[in-house]
Design a protein around this motif. Structure first.
Motif, PDB file in Angstrom:
ATOM      1  N   PRO A  24       0.830  -1.205   0.000  1.00 33.12           N
ATOM      2  CA  PRO A  24       0.000   0.000   0.000  1.00 33.12           C
ATOM      3  C   PRO A  24       0.863   1.254   0.000  1.00 33.12           C
ATOM      4  CG  PRO A  24      -0.310  -1.254   2.041  1.00 33.12           C
ATOM      5  CD  PRO A  24       0.680  -1.996   1.209  1.00 33.12           C
ATOM      6  N   ARG A  25       0.350   2.313  -0.563  1.00 32.30           N
ATOM      7  CA  ARG A  25       1.019   3.612  -0.574  1.00 32.30           C
ATOM      8  C   ARG A  25       0.316   4.517   0.426  1.00 32.30           C
ATOM      9  NH1 ARG A  25       5.335   1.955  -3.097  1.00 32.30           N
ATOM     10  NH2 ARG A  25       5.067   1.494  -5.279  1.00 32.30           N
ATOM     11  N   LYS A  26       1.055   5.374   1.048  1.00 31.16           N
ATOM     12  CA  LYS A  26       0.498   6.352   1.981  1.00 31.16           C
ATOM     13  C   LYS A  26       0.605   7.739   1.350  1.00 31.16           C
ATOM     14  CE  LYS A  26       0.075   3.844   5.857  1.00 31.16           C
ATOM     15  NZ  LYS A  26      -1.160   3.161   5.975  1.00 31.16           N
ATOM     16  N   ARG A  27      -0.464   8.513   1.515  1.00 34.92           N
ATOM     17  CA  ARG A  27      -0.375   9.922   1.162  1.00 34.92           C
ATOM     18  C   ARG A  27       0.368  10.603   2.304  1.00 34.92           C
ATOM     19  NH1 ARG A  27      -5.065  12.713   1.081  1.00 34.92           N
ATOM     20  NH2 ARG A  27      -5.928  11.286   2.598  1.00 34.92           N
ATOM     21  N   VAL A  28       1.136  11.634   1.979  1.00 36.41           N
ATOM     22  CA  VAL A  28       1.914  12.341   2.982  1.00 36.41           C
ATOM     23  C   VAL A  28       1.650  13.839   2.851  1.00 36.41           C
ATOM     24  CG1 VAL A  28       4.253  12.930   3.738  1.00 36.41           C
ATOM     25  CG2 VAL A  28       3.705  10.577   3.078  1.00 36.41           C
ATOM     26  N   ALA A  29       1.223  14.444   3.947  1.00 38.09           N
ATOM     27  CA  ALA A  29       1.060  15.891   4.015  1.00 38.09           C
ATOM     28  C   ALA A  29       2.167  16.446   4.905  1.00 38.09           C
ATOM     29  CB  ALA A  29      -0.301  16.255   4.601  1.00 38.09           C
ATOM     30  N   ALA A  30       2.735  17.579   4.506  1.00 37.56           N
ATOM     31  CA  ALA A  30       3.823  18.185   5.267  1.00 37.56           C
ATOM     32  C   ALA A  30       3.514  19.664   5.464  1.00 37.56           C
ATOM     33  CB  ALA A  30       5.150  18.000   4.536  1.00 37.56           C
ATOM     34  N   ASP A  31       3.201  20.037   6.695  1.00 35.08           N
ATOM     35  CA  ASP A  31       2.855  21.409   7.023  1.00 35.08           C
ATOM     36  C   ASP A  31       3.932  22.028   7.905  1.00 35.08           C
ATOM     37  OD1 ASP A  31       0.458  21.200   5.616  1.00 35.08           O
ATOM     38  OD2 ASP A  31      -0.670  20.592   7.382  1.00 35.08           O
ATOM     39  N   VAL A  32       3.823  23.354   8.064  1.00 39.86           N
ATOM     40  CA  VAL A  32       4.829  24.095   8.822  1.00 39.86           C
ATOM     41  C   VAL A  32       4.140  25.039   9.796  1.00 39.86           C
ATOM     42  CG1 VAL A  32       6.840  25.602   8.638  1.00 39.86           C
ATOM     43  CG2 VAL A  32       6.347  23.981   6.797  1.00 39.86           C
ATOM     44  N   LEU A  33       4.611  25.036  11.030  1.00 44.87           N
ATOM     45  CA  LEU A  33       4.158  25.980  12.048  1.00 44.87           C
ATOM     46  C   LEU A  33       5.107  27.170  12.004  1.00 44.87           C
ATOM     47  CD1 LEU A  33       2.510  26.905  14.476  1.00 44.87           C
ATOM     48  CD2 LEU A  33       3.969  25.463  15.915  1.00 44.87           C
ATOM     49  N   ILE A  34       4.587  28.295  11.505  1.00 47.58           N
ATOM     50  CA  ILE A  34       5.356  29.535  11.398  1.00 47.58           C
ATOM     51  C   ILE A  34       4.683  30.566  12.294  1.00 47.58           C
ATOM     52  CG2 ILE A  34       6.101  31.384   9.846  1.00 47.58           C
ATOM     53  CD1 ILE A  34       5.942  29.294   7.555  1.00 47.58           C
ATOM     54  N   ARG A  35       5.490  31.276  13.077  1.00 48.49           N
ATOM     55  CA  ARG A  35       4.965  32.286  13.966  1.00 48.49           C
ATOM     56  C   ARG A  35       5.533  33.660  13.624  1.00 48.49           C
ATOM     57  NH1 ARG A  35       7.480  28.179  15.193  1.00 48.49           N
ATOM     58  NH2 ARG A  35       8.791  28.968  16.824  1.00 48.49           N
ATOM     59  N   ASP A  90       1.040  12.670  12.498  1.00 48.24           N
ATOM     60  CA  ASP A  90      -0.327  12.255  12.790  1.00 48.24           C
ATOM     61  C   ASP A  90      -0.775  11.262  11.725  1.00 48.24           C
ATOM     62  OD1 ASP A  90      -2.969  12.085  13.673  1.00 48.24           O
ATOM     63  OD2 ASP A  90      -3.529  14.082  12.983  1.00 48.24           O
ATOM     64  N   TRP A  91      -1.290  10.127  12.179  1.00 50.11           N
ATOM     65  CA  TRP A  91      -1.907   9.185  11.242  1.00 50.11           C
ATOM     66  C   TRP A  91      -3.382   9.538  11.169  1.00 50.11           C
ATOM     67  CZ3 TRP A  91      -5.862   5.575  11.844  1.00 50.11           C
ATOM     68  CH2 TRP A  91      -6.100   4.780  10.702  1.00 50.11           C
ATOM     69  N   ALA A  92      -3.820   9.911   9.955  1.00 56.15           N
ATOM     70  CA  ALA A  92      -5.232  10.242   9.735  1.00 56.15           C
ATOM     71  C   ALA A  92      -5.894   9.064   9.028  1.00 56.15           C
ATOM     72  CB  ALA A  92      -5.356  11.507   8.893  1.00 56.15           C
ATOM     73  N   PRO A  93      -6.971   8.536   9.585  1.00 53.67           N
ATOM     74  CA  PRO A  93      -7.631   7.374   8.985  1.00 53.67           C
ATOM     75  C   PRO A  93      -8.342   7.760   7.689  1.00 53.67           C
ATOM     76  CG  PRO A  93      -8.954   8.210  10.780  1.00 53.67           C
ATOM     77  CD  PRO A  93      -7.675   9.012  10.779  1.00 53.67           C
ATOM     78  N   PRO A  94      -8.775   6.758   6.931  1.00 49.54           N
ATOM     79  CA  PRO A  94      -9.554   7.060   5.723  1.00 49.54           C
ATOM     80  C   PRO A  94     -10.746   7.945   6.083  1.00 49.54           C
ATOM     81  CG  PRO A  94      -9.065   4.719   5.844  1.00 49.54           C
ATOM     82  CD  PRO A  94      -8.647   5.317   7.153  1.00 49.54           C
ATOM     83  N   HIS A  95     -11.016   8.898   5.201  1.00 48.54           N
ATOM     84  CA  HIS A  95     -12.162   9.781   5.413  1.00 48.54           C
ATOM     85  C   HIS A  95     -12.662  10.244   4.045  1.00 48.54           C
ATOM     86  CE1 HIS A  95      -8.462  12.160   5.592  1.00 48.54           C
ATOM     87  NE2 HIS A  95      -9.134  13.164   5.066  1.00 48.54           N
ATOM     88  N   GLY A  96     -13.979  10.242   3.918  1.00 50.34           N
ATOM     89  CA  GLY A  96     -14.568  10.602   2.623  1.00 50.34           C
ATOM     90  C   GLY A  96     -14.003   9.700   1.530  1.00 50.34           C
ATOM     91  N   PRO A  97     -13.592  10.286   0.410  1.00 49.25           N
ATOM     92  CA  PRO A  97     -13.030   9.481  -0.673  1.00 49.25           C
ATOM     93  C   PRO A  97     -11.547   9.169  -0.487  1.00 49.25           C
ATOM     94  CG  PRO A  97     -13.139  11.759  -1.355  1.00 49.25           C
ATOM     95  CD  PRO A  97     -13.769  11.689   0.017  1.00 49.25           C
ATOM     96  N   TRP A  98     -10.954   9.667   0.601  1.00 46.19           N
ATOM     97  CA  TRP A  98      -9.508   9.580   0.795  1.00 46.19           C
ATOM     98  C   TRP A  98      -9.097   8.359   1.607  1.00 46.19           C
ATOM     99  CZ3 TRP A  98      -7.058  12.739  -2.240  1.00 46.19           C
ATOM    100  CH2 TRP A  98      -7.652  13.951  -2.593  1.00 46.19           C
ATOM    101  N   ASP A  99      -7.976   7.760   1.202  1.00 44.34           N
ATOM    102  CA  ASP A  99      -7.330   6.730   2.010  1.00 44.34           C
ATOM    103  C   ASP A  99      -6.664   7.410   3.205  1.00 44.34           C
ATOM    104  OD1 ASP A  99      -8.021   4.665   0.277  1.00 44.34           O
ATOM    105  OD2 ASP A  99      -6.180   4.868  -0.898  1.00 44.34           O
ATOM    106  N   ASP A 100      -6.060   6.611   4.062  1.00 44.27           N
ATOM    107  CA  ASP A 100      -5.344   7.171   5.199  1.00 44.27           C
ATOM    108  C   ASP A 100      -4.136   7.973   4.735  1.00 44.27           C
ATOM    109  OD1 ASP A 100      -3.769   4.940   4.418  1.00 44.27           O
ATOM    110  OD2 ASP A 100      -3.156   4.550   6.472  1.00 44.27           O
ATOM    111  N   GLN A 101      -3.588   8.764   5.653  1.00 46.60           N
ATOM    112  CA  GLN A 101      -2.396   9.536   5.313  1.00 46.60           C
ATOM    113  C   GLN A 101      -1.569   9.807   6.554  1.00 46.60           C
ATOM    114  OE1 GLN A 101      -3.869  13.203   3.531  1.00 46.60           O
ATOM    115  NE2 GLN A 101      -3.288  14.371   5.289  1.00 46.60           N
ATOM    116  N   LEU A 102      -0.311  10.132   6.327  1.00 46.87           N
ATOM    117  CA  LEU A 102       0.586  10.572   7.378  1.00 46.87           C
ATOM    118  C   LEU A 102       0.752  12.073   7.237  1.00 46.87           C
ATOM    119  CD1 LEU A 102       3.273   7.763   7.176  1.00 46.87           C
ATOM    120  CD2 LEU A 102       1.515   8.067   8.932  1.00 46.87           C
ATOM    121  N   CYS A 103       0.566  12.786   8.342  1.00 47.61           N
ATOM    122  CA  CYS A 103       0.613  14.245   8.341  1.00 47.61           C
ATOM    123  C   CYS A 103       1.749  14.702   9.259  1.00 47.61           C
ATOM    124  CB  CYS A 103      -0.702  14.818   8.837  1.00 47.61           C
ATOM    125  SG  CYS A 103      -2.140  14.174   7.967  1.00 47.61           S
TER     126      CYS A 103
END
Length: 177
Positions: A24-35, A90-103
């Protein structure tokens, strides 16, 4: 049938490639906390979905999460930053049309007043960028992302990254593991 031996590199690599193709492939989201200098956090308003988001985005195939975050900052905000440490996975479970992802959320540091004031969207994916208080961010973000941001702020203060399970601190007992 026995798998080939690493002693036969061609057969071994073909065997591994077959296994890789079926994993299986995981989607990966990468965000940044900027202040900013007053401690407010940067949020961006995407044009392709409702609501506000943290700056960052989706990793491309075989792209490390931290490089995806830096690429997205340059593309969307014209912002070149040396990222600090990892704050959240963060592991986000499948939601809506999306598979799980790592954030992932990385520490983007503090922008000085001039850089913060000059920050503007640089491409069509964003319609706005604004520094807001952490409390205001909680009201503007989707609940899962709001929880993730809250933990990222705590992780920044503690100096330790945190692993989340669907936006909440992972606890094997609480999650039935």
């Amino acid at each position: 049938m026995r798998p080939p031996s690493p002693a036969d590199p061609e057969a071994w690599n073909a065997y591994l490639a077959e296994g890789n193709a079926t994993q299986p492939r995981k989607r990966v989201a990468a965000d940044v906390l900027i202040r900013d200098e007053s401690g407010r956090v940067l949020l961006v308003k995407p044009t392709y979905k409702p609501g506000w988001d943290l700056p960052g985005g989706m990793a491309e195939a075989n792209e490390p999460p931290h490089e995806a975050a830096m690429r997205e900052l340059v593309e969307e905000l014209g912002l070149e930053l040396a990222l600090g440490g990892l704050l959240v996975v963060d592991w986000a479970p499948p939601h809506g049309p999306w598979d799980d992802q790592l954030c992932f959320i990385f520490d983007g540091g503090v922008l000085d007043g001039v850089r913060a004031d000059e920050l503007r969207p640089r491409d069509a994916e964003l319609s706005d960028a604004s520094f807001v208080t952490a409390a205001d961010a909680q009201a503007l973000l989707r609940p899962r992302l709001a929880r993730r941001l809250d933990v990222a702020i705590r992780a920044l203060a503690a100096g330790l990254p945190e692993y989340l399970y669907d936006g909440t601190s992972y606890s094997p007992m609480a999650h039935g593991f």
